[in-house]
Design a protein around this motif. Structure first.
Motif, PDB file in Angstrom:
ATOM      1  N   LEU A  23     -37.562 -26.831   7.040  1.00  0.00           N
ATOM      2  CA  LEU A  23     -38.483 -26.690   5.916  1.00  0.00           C
ATOM      3  C   LEU A  23     -38.144 -27.681   4.811  1.00  0.00           C
ATOM      4  O   LEU A  23     -39.034 -28.200   4.119  1.00  0.00           O
ATOM      5  CB  LEU A  23     -38.426 -25.258   5.367  1.00  0.00           C
ATOM      6  N   PHE A  24     -36.857 -27.961   4.646  1.00  0.00           N
ATOM      7  CA  PHE A  24     -36.429 -28.869   3.584  1.00  0.00           C
ATOM      8  C   PHE A  24     -36.521 -30.329   4.016  1.00  0.00           C
ATOM      9  O   PHE A  24     -36.793 -31.203   3.197  1.00  0.00           O
ATOM     10  CB  PHE A  24     -34.994 -28.522   3.159  1.00  0.00           C
ATOM     11  N   SER A  25     -36.298 -30.610   5.302  1.00  0.00           N
ATOM     12  CA  SER A  25     -36.371 -32.001   5.751  1.00  0.00           C
ATOM     13  C   SER A  25     -37.778 -32.402   6.160  1.00  0.00           C
ATOM     14  O   SER A  25     -38.162 -33.569   6.035  1.00  0.00           O
ATOM     15  CB  SER A  25     -35.413 -32.229   6.930  1.00  0.00           C
ATOM     16  N   ALA A  26     -38.571 -31.452   6.648  1.00  0.00           N
ATOM     17  CA  ALA A  26     -39.890 -31.772   7.196  1.00  0.00           C
ATOM     18  C   ALA A  26     -41.031 -31.339   6.282  1.00  0.00           C
ATOM     19  O   ALA A  26     -41.850 -32.153   5.847  1.00  0.00           O
ATOM     20  CB  ALA A  26     -40.053 -31.128   8.578  1.00  0.00           C
ATOM     21  N   VAL A  27     -41.096 -30.041   5.981  1.00  0.00           N
ATOM     22  CA  VAL A  27     -42.258 -29.502   5.280  1.00  0.00           C
ATOM     23  C   VAL A  27     -42.339 -30.020   3.849  1.00  0.00           C
ATOM     24  O   VAL A  27     -43.411 -30.399   3.360  1.00  0.00           O
ATOM     25  CB  VAL A  27     -42.224 -27.964   5.307  1.00  0.00           C
ATOM     26  N   GLY A  28     -41.198 -30.059   3.156  1.00  0.00           N
ATOM     27  CA  GLY A  28     -41.219 -30.541   1.788  1.00  0.00           C
ATOM     28  C   GLY A  28     -41.690 -31.977   1.677  1.00  0.00           C
ATOM     29  O   GLY A  28     -42.536 -32.316   0.842  1.00  0.00           O
ATOM     30  N   ARG A  56     -46.969 -36.368  11.889  1.00  0.00           N
ATOM     31  CA  ARG A  56     -48.232 -35.649  12.048  1.00  0.00           C
ATOM     32  C   ARG A  56     -48.984 -35.594  10.722  1.00  0.00           C
ATOM     33  O   ARG A  56     -50.206 -35.803  10.665  1.00  0.00           O
ATOM     34  CB  ARG A  56     -47.938 -34.247  12.559  1.00  0.00           C
ATOM     35  N   HIS A  57     -48.282 -35.332   9.633  1.00  0.00           N
ATOM     36  CA  HIS A  57     -48.938 -35.273   8.326  1.00  0.00           C
ATOM     37  C   HIS A  57     -49.364 -36.659   7.851  1.00  0.00           C
ATOM     38  O   HIS A  57     -50.304 -36.778   7.053  1.00  0.00           O
ATOM     39  CB  HIS A  57     -48.023 -34.604   7.307  1.00  0.00           C
ATOM     40  N   TYR A  58     -48.710 -37.695   8.322  1.00  0.00           N
ATOM     41  CA  TYR A  58     -49.163 -39.053   8.036  1.00  0.00           C
ATOM     42  C   TYR A  58     -50.548 -39.269   8.647  1.00  0.00           C
ATOM     43  O   TYR A  58     -51.460 -39.812   7.995  1.00  0.00           O
ATOM     44  CB  TYR A  58     -48.150 -40.051   8.612  1.00  0.00           C
ATOM     45  N   ALA A  72     -40.471 -27.048  -0.255  1.00  0.00           N
ATOM     46  CA  ALA A  72     -39.797 -26.383   0.861  1.00  0.00           C
ATOM     47  C   ALA A  72     -39.415 -24.960   0.487  1.00  0.00           C
ATOM     48  O   ALA A  72     -39.554 -24.038   1.297  1.00  0.00           O
ATOM     49  CB  ALA A  72     -38.567 -27.184   1.272  1.00  0.00           C
ATOM     50  N   ALA A  73     -38.938 -24.777  -0.743  1.00  0.00           N
ATOM     51  CA  ALA A  73     -38.552 -23.440  -1.185  1.00  0.00           C
ATOM     52  C   ALA A  73     -39.754 -22.503  -1.214  1.00  0.00           C
ATOM     53  O   ALA A  73     -39.657 -21.328  -0.825  1.00  0.00           O
ATOM     54  CB  ALA A  73     -37.897 -23.513  -2.568  1.00  0.00           C
ATOM     55  N   LEU A  74     -40.913 -23.010  -1.665  1.00  0.00           N
ATOM     56  CA  LEU A  74     -42.125 -22.190  -1.670  1.00  0.00           C
ATOM     57  C   LEU A  74     -42.486 -21.742  -0.262  1.00  0.00           C
ATOM     58  O   LEU A  74     -42.854 -20.583  -0.030  1.00  0.00           O
ATOM     59  CB  LEU A  74     -43.286 -22.975  -2.288  1.00  0.00           C
ATOM     60  N   ASN A  75     -42.386 -22.656   0.704  1.00  0.00           N
ATOM     61  CA  ASN A  75     -42.684 -22.296   2.086  1.00  0.00           C
ATOM     62  C   ASN A  75     -41.646 -21.341   2.656  1.00  0.00           C
ATOM     63  O   ASN A  75     -41.972 -20.461   3.453  1.00  0.00           O
ATOM     64  CB  ASN A  75     -42.759 -23.564   2.949  1.00  0.00           C
ATOM     65  N   PHE A  76     -40.379 -21.524   2.248  1.00  0.00           N
ATOM     66  CA  PHE A  76     -39.333 -20.671   2.782  1.00  0.00           C
ATOM     67  C   PHE A  76     -39.517 -19.227   2.339  1.00  0.00           C
ATOM     68  O   PHE A  76     -39.371 -18.294   3.140  1.00  0.00           O
ATOM     69  CB  PHE A  76     -37.959 -21.175   2.344  1.00  0.00           C
ATOM     70  N   VAL A  77     -39.838 -19.006   1.052  1.00  0.00           N
ATOM     71  CA  VAL A  77     -39.961 -17.633   0.583  1.00  0.00           C
ATOM     72  C   VAL A  77     -41.198 -16.955   1.161  1.00  0.00           C
ATOM     73  O   VAL A  77     -41.252 -15.722   1.254  1.00  0.00           O
ATOM     74  CB  VAL A  77     -39.984 -17.566  -0.959  1.00  0.00           C
ATOM     75  N   SER A  78     -42.203 -17.730   1.567  1.00  0.00           N
ATOM     76  CA  SER A  78     -43.404 -17.124   2.148  1.00  0.00           C
ATOM     77  C   SER A  78     -43.278 -16.912   3.651  1.00  0.00           C
ATOM     78  O   SER A  78     -43.828 -15.959   4.195  1.00  0.00           O
ATOM     79  CB  SER A  78     -44.637 -17.984   1.846  1.00  0.00           C
ATOM     80  N   ALA A  79     -42.540 -17.801   4.351  1.00  0.00           N
ATOM     81  CA  ALA A  79     -42.434 -17.699   5.807  1.00  0.00           C
ATOM     82  C   ALA A  79     -41.061 -17.252   6.278  1.00  0.00           C
ATOM     83  O   ALA A  79     -40.848 -17.082   7.476  1.00  0.00           O
ATOM     84  CB  ALA A  79     -42.756 -19.055   6.446  1.00  0.00           C
ATOM     85  N   GLY A  80     -40.125 -17.061   5.347  1.00  0.00           N
ATOM     86  CA  GLY A  80     -38.753 -16.767   5.736  1.00  0.00           C
ATOM     87  C   GLY A  80     -38.598 -15.488   6.526  1.00  0.00           C
ATOM     88  O   GLY A  80     -37.765 -15.405   7.440  1.00  0.00           O
ATOM     89  N   MET A  81     -39.390 -14.459   6.204  1.00  0.00           N
ATOM     90  CA  MET A  81     -39.231 -13.174   6.883  1.00  0.00           C
ATOM     91  C   MET A  81     -39.488 -13.291   8.383  1.00  0.00           C
ATOM     92  O   MET A  81     -38.750 -12.747   9.199  1.00  0.00           O
ATOM     93  CB  MET A  81     -40.159 -12.126   6.263  1.00  0.00           C
ATOM     94  N   SER A  82     -40.541 -14.007   8.757  1.00  0.00           N
ATOM     95  CA  SER A  82     -40.853 -14.135  10.179  1.00  0.00           C
ATOM     96  C   SER A  82     -39.892 -15.091  10.890  1.00  0.00           C
ATOM     97  O   SER A  82     -39.556 -14.879  12.052  1.00  0.00           O
ATOM     98  CB  SER A  82     -42.297 -14.616  10.355  1.00  0.00           C
ATOM     99  N   MET A  83     -39.416 -16.130  10.195  1.00  0.00           N
ATOM    100  CA  MET A  83     -38.572 -17.130  10.843  1.00  0.00           C
ATOM    101  C   MET A  83     -37.166 -16.602  11.124  1.00  0.00           C
ATOM    102  O   MET A  83     -36.526 -17.004  12.091  1.00  0.00           O
ATOM    103  CB  MET A  83     -38.491 -18.390   9.975  1.00  0.00           C
TER     104      MET A  83
END
Length: 411
Positions: free
Chosen positions: A56-61, A129-131, A209-220
């Motif tokens: 999440l920190f290396s890719a999503v952010g 992919r995002h590129y 990345a932190a925003l995505n982590f707190v929203s998806a962290g439970m399932s991951m």
């Protein structure tokens, strides 16, 4: 080709590219389970979940920065800007690999070396992919996604489960090679040098990345917790159920995303009554879609459990785990109208606080389960009961916060 057919084809390409990661993961997990076994799937899914959390920190952010900066780069500056962002992603990938030896020494990882390559490959694939998404190159992206699925399938099927590292290599090697090919392409078109990153880019990436982590962290984090309390077999079962749920999520999320433009117009141009009516319509549509998806998922589960006596479905409590996960999926989507409203009024701090609090409650409750519950299926059922409870509490907290934010709309 007529304009209507061209538009339909374009929408099909966009939908296929959007659904590709979820479908590819479901196929990957199903192949690993069928060829290598449920325990092998549990080991791989455990390590992949940890790799993706760190990713999440290396890719999503950094991917969020790609979507923000590449489309507005000037003529001849796209490759230099992207190369600068790729350089930042490489640095964050190296930093994300640093905890892997510690996790392996504490028995949270099975294959730390392959996990590092998974992390690097998934980061390269996601950023590349995002590129393509930033440049709206949907057709080349679809070709690359298809190539990745072919290579992944060939690796697992040809190996036939002879090597325990093949589930890792089947994904890590093709994604790493595709990322390397993209880097070579950028180097050839960069001009003189990579564009310098604006000040604060690393902080912005980390915040995204932190925003995505707190929203998806439970399932991951659920698969590693399951492996910890019940072993690799249950970890494989949970990974399969989670991959199915991730595909189901595409439909309500797409419905919610498509409703955003109309909601934004109503919020800015109409009164509170029209806003409430628009949100009620979205809520009713989501209930219908989620109910239909849940019924289809139950029928599919019953059919798969009846056909072939699969060993993962024979695990004690498998159906109860599936029902709890499905209930968490259903409940989690009911709060999308509130989330849409907050997005249209550009309120980010409120949902961040709610998601952080929900994640803290979830992790603390899971830690208590791991300390108190006896290892085995009972502990897994407790983890999924905690997931459902945390999802319900997040909904209640968000609705209460939104009611204070806009009582004229949600009262």
């Amino acid at each position: 080709m007529s304009l209507s057919m061209a538009a339909l084809l374009r929408r099909g390409e966009v939908l296929a590219v959007t659904a590709a990661p979820g479908g590819q993961r479901l196929l990957h997990f199903a192949l690993v389970q069928a060829v290598c076994g449920t325990e092998a799937l549990g080991r791989f899914a455990n390590d992949l979940s940890i790799a993706m959390m760190l990713g999440l920190f290396s890719a999503v952010g950094w991917s969020a920065l790609v979507l923000a900066r590449v489309p507005v780069a000037g003529e001849g500056r796209v490759a230099p800007v992207m190369l600068g962002l790729a350089r930042g992603a490489v640095v964050f990938t190296l930093l994300a690999c640093m905890p892997l030896p510690l996790l392996a020494s504490n028995c949270w990882l099975f294959e730390p070396g392959w996990t590092a390559l998974l992390l690097a490959g998934w980061t390269a694939y996601t950023v590349a992919r995002h590129y393509g998404l930033a440049l709206t190159r949907y057709r080349p992206l679809l070709v690359l996604e298809t190539l990745l699925v072919v290579l992944l399938t060939a690796g697992i099927v040809v190996d036939g489960g002879r090597h325990r590292w093949m589930p890792y290599a089947a994904l890590a090697v093709p994604t790493a090679l595709l990322g390397l090919a993209g880097l070579v392409h950028l180097m050839r078109h960069r001009g003189h040098e990579a564009a310098a990153l604006p000040a604060g880019s690393a902080r912005t990436s980390a915040e995204q990345a932190a925003l995505n982590f707190v929203s998806a962290g439970m399932s991951m984090i659920l698969v590693p917790f399951t492996v910890r309390v019940a072993g690799e077999g249950y970890g494989g079962l949970v990974a399969l159920i989670g991959s199915l749920t991730s595909v189901l999520l595409l439909f309500p999320r797409a419905l919610s995303f498509n409703a955003l433009p109309a909601l934004a117009r109503v919020v800015r141009q109409a009164g509170h009554r029209e806003v409430r009516a628009t949100l009620d319509t979205l809520r009713h549509d989501l209930i219908r879609v989620n109910t239909a998806l849940s019924v289809l998922a139950v029928l599919a589960w019953c059919g798969l459990a009846w056909w072939g006596q699969r060993p993962d479905f024979a695990l004690a409590g498998a159906t109860a785990i599936f029902v709890l996960q499905l209930a968490s999926f259903y409940v989690g989507q009911l709060v999308l109208p509130e989330a849409n409203y907050l997005q249209t009024v550009e309120e980010t701090r409120l949902p961040l606080r709610v998601n952080v609090l929900s994640l803290v409650i979830f992790v603390a409750a899971c830690g208590l389960v791991m300390l108190v519950a006896p290892p085995g299926v009972d502990a897994v059922l407790c983890l999924f009961a905690v997931l459902l409870g945390a999802t319900l509490s997040r909904n209640l907290l968000l609705r209460r916060a939104v009611l204070r934010r806009a009582p004229e709309v949600f009262a």
